[in-house]
Design a protein around this motif. Structure first.
Motif, mmCIF file in Angstrom:
data_model
loop_
_atom_site.group_PDB
_atom_site.id
_atom_site.type_symbol
_atom_site.label_atom_id
_atom_site.label_comp_id
_atom_site.label_asym_id
_atom_site.label_seq_id
_atom_site.Cartn_x
_atom_site.Cartn_y
_atom_site.Cartn_z
ATOM 1 N N ARG A 193 0.827 -1.199 0.000
ATOM 2 C CA ARG A 193 0.000 0.000 0.000
ATOM 3 C C ARG A 193 0.866 1.255 0.000
ATOM 4 O O ARG A 193 0.495 2.291 -0.563
ATOM 5 C CB ARG A 193 -0.925 -0.009 1.214
ATOM 6 N N HIS A 194 2.033 1.170 0.619
ATOM 7 C CA HIS A 194 2.909 2.332 0.740
ATOM 8 C C HIS A 194 4.022 2.329 -0.305
ATOM 9 O O HIS A 194 4.491 3.394 -0.716
ATOM 10 C CB HIS A 194 3.529 2.367 2.137
ATOM 11 N N LEU A 195 4.464 1.140 -0.738
ATOM 12 C CA LEU A 195 5.596 1.040 -1.656
ATOM 13 C C LEU A 195 5.214 0.539 -3.037
ATOM 14 O O LEU A 195 6.052 0.559 -3.945
ATOM 15 C CB LEU A 195 6.663 0.088 -1.064
ATOM 16 N N GLY A 196 3.955 0.098 -3.208
ATOM 17 C CA GLY A 196 3.580 -0.564 -4.452
ATOM 18 C C GLY A 196 4.090 -1.997 -4.454
ATOM 19 O O GLY A 196 4.925 -2.381 -3.626
ATOM 20 N N TYR A 197 3.587 -2.786 -5.380
ATOM 21 C CA TYR A 197 4.015 -4.184 -5.426
ATOM 22 C C TYR A 197 5.498 -4.304 -5.746
ATOM 23 O O TYR A 197 6.232 -5.073 -5.105
ATOM 24 C CB TYR A 197 3.199 -4.956 -6.469
ATOM 25 N N ALA A 198 5.954 -3.570 -6.737
ATOM 26 C CA ALA A 198 7.362 -3.663 -7.127
ATOM 27 C C ALA A 198 8.273 -3.189 -6.003
ATOM 28 O O ALA A 198 9.283 -3.839 -5.688
ATOM 29 C CB ALA A 198 7.611 -2.841 -8.397
#
Length: 400
Positions: A193-198
């Motif tokens: 949610r904070h960093l994205g999946y990648a």
């Protein structure tokens, strides 16, 4: 010659009976899954039994045990077991990221992936991890390892599992004050949610990779002599390399989440303990907020057969079959030490698993694979609990 006869013939003299019983158990598991798959609405039960059997076979063959590998690193500087766990987490993190990307393309909203073990992070979670780690050091295993060692005839495992049931009840009794004091307002942090999946995957793999590089700098113990080129013995008798077991655990974890739900061994166990304690009038009228959290602390229901119950049943039967075929089923008469260590350590395991909403498989492995900060916090606290308890217990002469 039939396949069964060929396998039996390949085994040294004296192993034929054990191999035959193991094959019969494998056939029983396969037949049970086939029967369940033909029942209306029971496909999930059949898959649970299959995944549990695969998981139990892999655990027994690779000796996938958090306490054992951490103790090997502390006592002998042998990093191979910990590297196997890192491999499991890396494979699972990558697999979960692929599944999440298909199910929830945008992780920045308020929704969380369905069923993923993403729990509240705070001091209570750390306390649960410490207690769980202490219980591992005292009883000799985590809950999943006690289950596969039950299939090996462990003298401690039955008492540890009994103690864990008592620990779950104790956890229910202490839940409400802990919930109000430190769980209700704790953040539920999902890293994508904070960093994205990648970004989340890159950060997680960087942590695992850094740990692996540090471990690989340690001098490795001398390699064991190569086993004979016998496929049967390589698969069913010799211990698997830890990296292979780790890769298999990561793959099973991903496939289980895709088709059923996250790996975990305590949901049905906790649910049965809760039902039994409620029937005896031992529980408070309400367990505040418990059933709204993700995890595998409890699974309520009246059904005789549950997905998690069949998963655990498949795990135990498959580990018994694997141990029998390998000549590692060695039942022993329990002594006073087995009983005391099993019960006392089991109580800590059960309390920690209930309060932490899962054990080393549910909260730690499935949580870290899902990108949950709760998995990392529980894991670090668990390792600290193991280390401190082993050091203190050995200094006092209570632990070997």
């Amino acid at each position: 010659m039939t396949a069964s006869a060929a396998v039996t013939a390949a085994a040294p003299a004296g192993e034929g009976f054990r191999v035959g019983v193991s094959l019969s158990l494998a056939g029983l598991l396969a037949g049970s899954a086939w029967h369940l798959s033909g029942e209306a609405g029971s496909g999930r039960l059949a898959l649970s039994l299959i995944f549990g059997a695969l998981f139990g076979f892999v655990l027994q063959r690779s000796r996938f045990c958090f306490l054992c590998v951490w103790r090997d690193l502390l006592d002998r500087g042998d990093p191979r077991g910990v590297l196997g766990i890192l491999a499991a987490l890396a494979v699972g993190m990558a697999g979960y990221a692929v599944v999440f990307g298909a199910w929830l393309p945008d992780p920045s909203g308020t929704r969380l992936p369905p069923g993923a073990h993403i729990g509240p992070v705070g001091p209570v979670l750390a306390l649960a991890g410490l207690a769980f780690g202490a219980g591992m050091a005292i009883s000799g295993s985590c809950l999943s390892a006690h289950l596969y060692r039950l299939g090996e005839g462990s003298a401690t495992a039955p008492f540890a599992l009994l103690g864990a049931a008592l620990g779950f009840v104790l956890g229910f009794l202490t839940w409400n004050p802990l919930y109000l004091a430190g769980i209700a307002g704790a953040p539920v942090t999902w890293l994508p949610r904070h960093l994205g999946y990648a970004g989340s995957l890159a950060a997680g793999l960087a942590v695992l990779g850094g740990a692996a590089l540090w471990l690989l700098r340690q001098p490795l113990p001398a390699a064991p002599p190569p086993a004979a080129a016998d496929p049967w013995r390589a698969v069913f008798v010799a211990r698997w390399p830890t990296w292979l077991g780790g890769l298999a655990v990561g793959a099973i974890g991903t496939l289980s989440y895709l088709r059923l739900g996250p790996l975990g061994v305590t949901a049905d166990f906790g649910g049965r303990s809760r039902q039994g304690a409620a029937a005896l009038g031992l529980l408070p009228e309400r367990l505040e907020g418990l059933d709204a959290f993700r995890g595998c602390a409890t699974a309520l229901g009246d059904a005789l057969l549950t997905p998690n119950g069949l998963f655990v049943g498949g795990l135990v039967v498959a580990s018994f079959a694997a141990a029998l075929a390998a000549g590692q089923f060695r039942p022993a008469r329990p002594g006073r030490g087995h009983v005391l260590r099993g019960l006392s350590g089991g109580v800590l395991l059960g309390w920690g698993a209930m309060t932490g909403l899962g054990c080393s498989i549910g909260t730690l492995v499935s949580g870290i694979m899902a990108g949950a900060l709760s998995g990392w916090v529980f894991g670090i606290a668990m390792l600290a609990g193991i280390t401190v308890t082993l050091g203190l217990g050995r200094r006092l002469g209570w632990l070997a």
